[in-house]
Scaffold this active site. Sequence first.
Site, PDB file in Angstrom:
ATOM      1  N   GLU A   1       0.899  -1.196   0.123  1.00 54.21           N
ATOM      2  CA  GLU A   1      -0.225   0.065  -0.054  1.00 54.21           C
ATOM      3  C   GLU A   1       0.937   1.117  -0.073  1.00 54.21           C
ATOM      4  OE1 GLU A   1      -2.178   3.415   1.893  1.00 54.21           O
ATOM      5  OE2 GLU A   1      -0.503   2.478   2.561  1.00 54.21           O
ATOM      6  N   GLU A   2       1.828   1.205   0.722  1.00 51.32           N
ATOM      7  CA  GLU A   2       2.701   2.678   0.915  1.00 51.32           C
ATOM      8  C   GLU A   2       3.580   2.668  -0.159  1.00 51.32           C
ATOM      9  OE1 GLU A   2       2.455   4.252   3.281  1.00 51.32           O
ATOM     10  OE2 GLU A   2       1.836   3.046   5.173  1.00 51.32           O
TER      11      GLU A   2
ATOM     12  N   ASP B   1      -7.579   2.296   7.744  1.00 47.68           N
ATOM     13  CA  ASP B   1      -6.092   2.727   7.722  1.00 47.68           C
ATOM     14  C   ASP B   1      -6.011   3.935   8.879  1.00 47.68           C
ATOM     15  OD1 ASP B   1      -3.692   2.957   7.035  1.00 47.68           O
ATOM     16  OD2 ASP B   1      -4.007   3.222   4.851  1.00 47.68           O
TER      17      ASP B   1
ATOM     18  N   HIS C   1       4.658   7.268   9.974  1.00 48.42           N
ATOM     19  CA  HIS C   1       5.723   6.865   9.408  1.00 48.42           C
ATOM     20  C   HIS C   1       7.217   7.138  10.021  1.00 48.42           C
ATOM     21  CE1 HIS C   1       3.702   6.681   5.112  1.00 48.42           C
ATOM     22  NE2 HIS C   1       2.934   6.206   5.863  1.00 48.42           N
TER      23      HIS C   1
END
Length: 356
Positions: A210-211, A233, A320
Amino acid sequence: MKKLLEELTGLHGPCGNEQPVSKWVRDRVTSLVDEVRVDALGNVFATKKGTKPGPKMVMTAHMDEVGFIVKKVEANGLLRFEKLGGNDDRLLLTQKVQLRTKKGLLTGVIGSISAHYAKFDDASKVRNHRQLYIDIGAKNKEQVTQMGVEVGTPVTWKPNMEYLGDETTGRFVGKGFDDRAGCAVMITLLEELDRTDFTGTVTAVFTVQEEVGLRGAQVAARQVEADVAIALDTTAVSDTPEETMDGTLAIGEGTGIKVLDFSLISHPAVKNALVSLADEKEIPYQLEVFPGIGTDGGAMSLANNGVPTGVLSIPSRYAHSPVEVIDMRDLVATKELLKAFILSLEEASRFTFIEE
């Protein structure tokens, strides 16, 4: 959910290298559903049939986490690296990382100059990640090879989940909550559905990559038939004092019901159903308009002939990074609203764009 989240975030699975997570999730959900399979990219599909016929509902969360990959081994044993996903160069210096080799896991650190050299350096300079290096303690290239590291070795932040403050805060700090938190919600919900009557069919899709552009979800979406979809998410909050923060989304204030991001304009019928259920069940929620993020919901909405899609967002600080922060109350609110949505589905449920 704490123990489940701790196990999930302890797994090593950056983009394109999610094998440990795919295997763990597959094995964990097998006894809870009617069918489990893993596709060629590593997406895990877990389907559970309800007690009555009805709509096909798909829920998604991604298994990958941002990380790095070894690009070059220097003669002195230091490792050059590339990014897997959206890492901020300002956050990299002196952080502990974990490398996964064929021989096992290794601890490393992203190096920086000693503070004693700072007066000889440009203190305002943010070095590009390509100028940085990972130190695993090796003296030379030969020792790096002996330790099992090679070009292509995947790297994540060192696992480190714990309470933020103490248990009274209800908040956790660690790596990989994006989006192992969503995976934890889906697994918990499958456990609860195992003891609950519901209508239709629910397929939980745990996606990869996904990233790096919703790649796993794009492939997965073509493999499922869905009448409605909900993506789970984390999302970045704006409740800290930096000048760019606008206070529109806060940690601890409930699940985020997506209105818009850069990958998706939520289907009005799905969004409205989620809002109505949250009001009815007194589940805390926040409406989310944030163009700085995208989710697997964007890929799901474009599948086949188009799928009515919504998103539930788990508020997160410091996304992140190795110190992401989430609140258990938001996690529970997300799970409760998703469960309420599934249990509200009836045989005749339809999510049309035009209300007749």
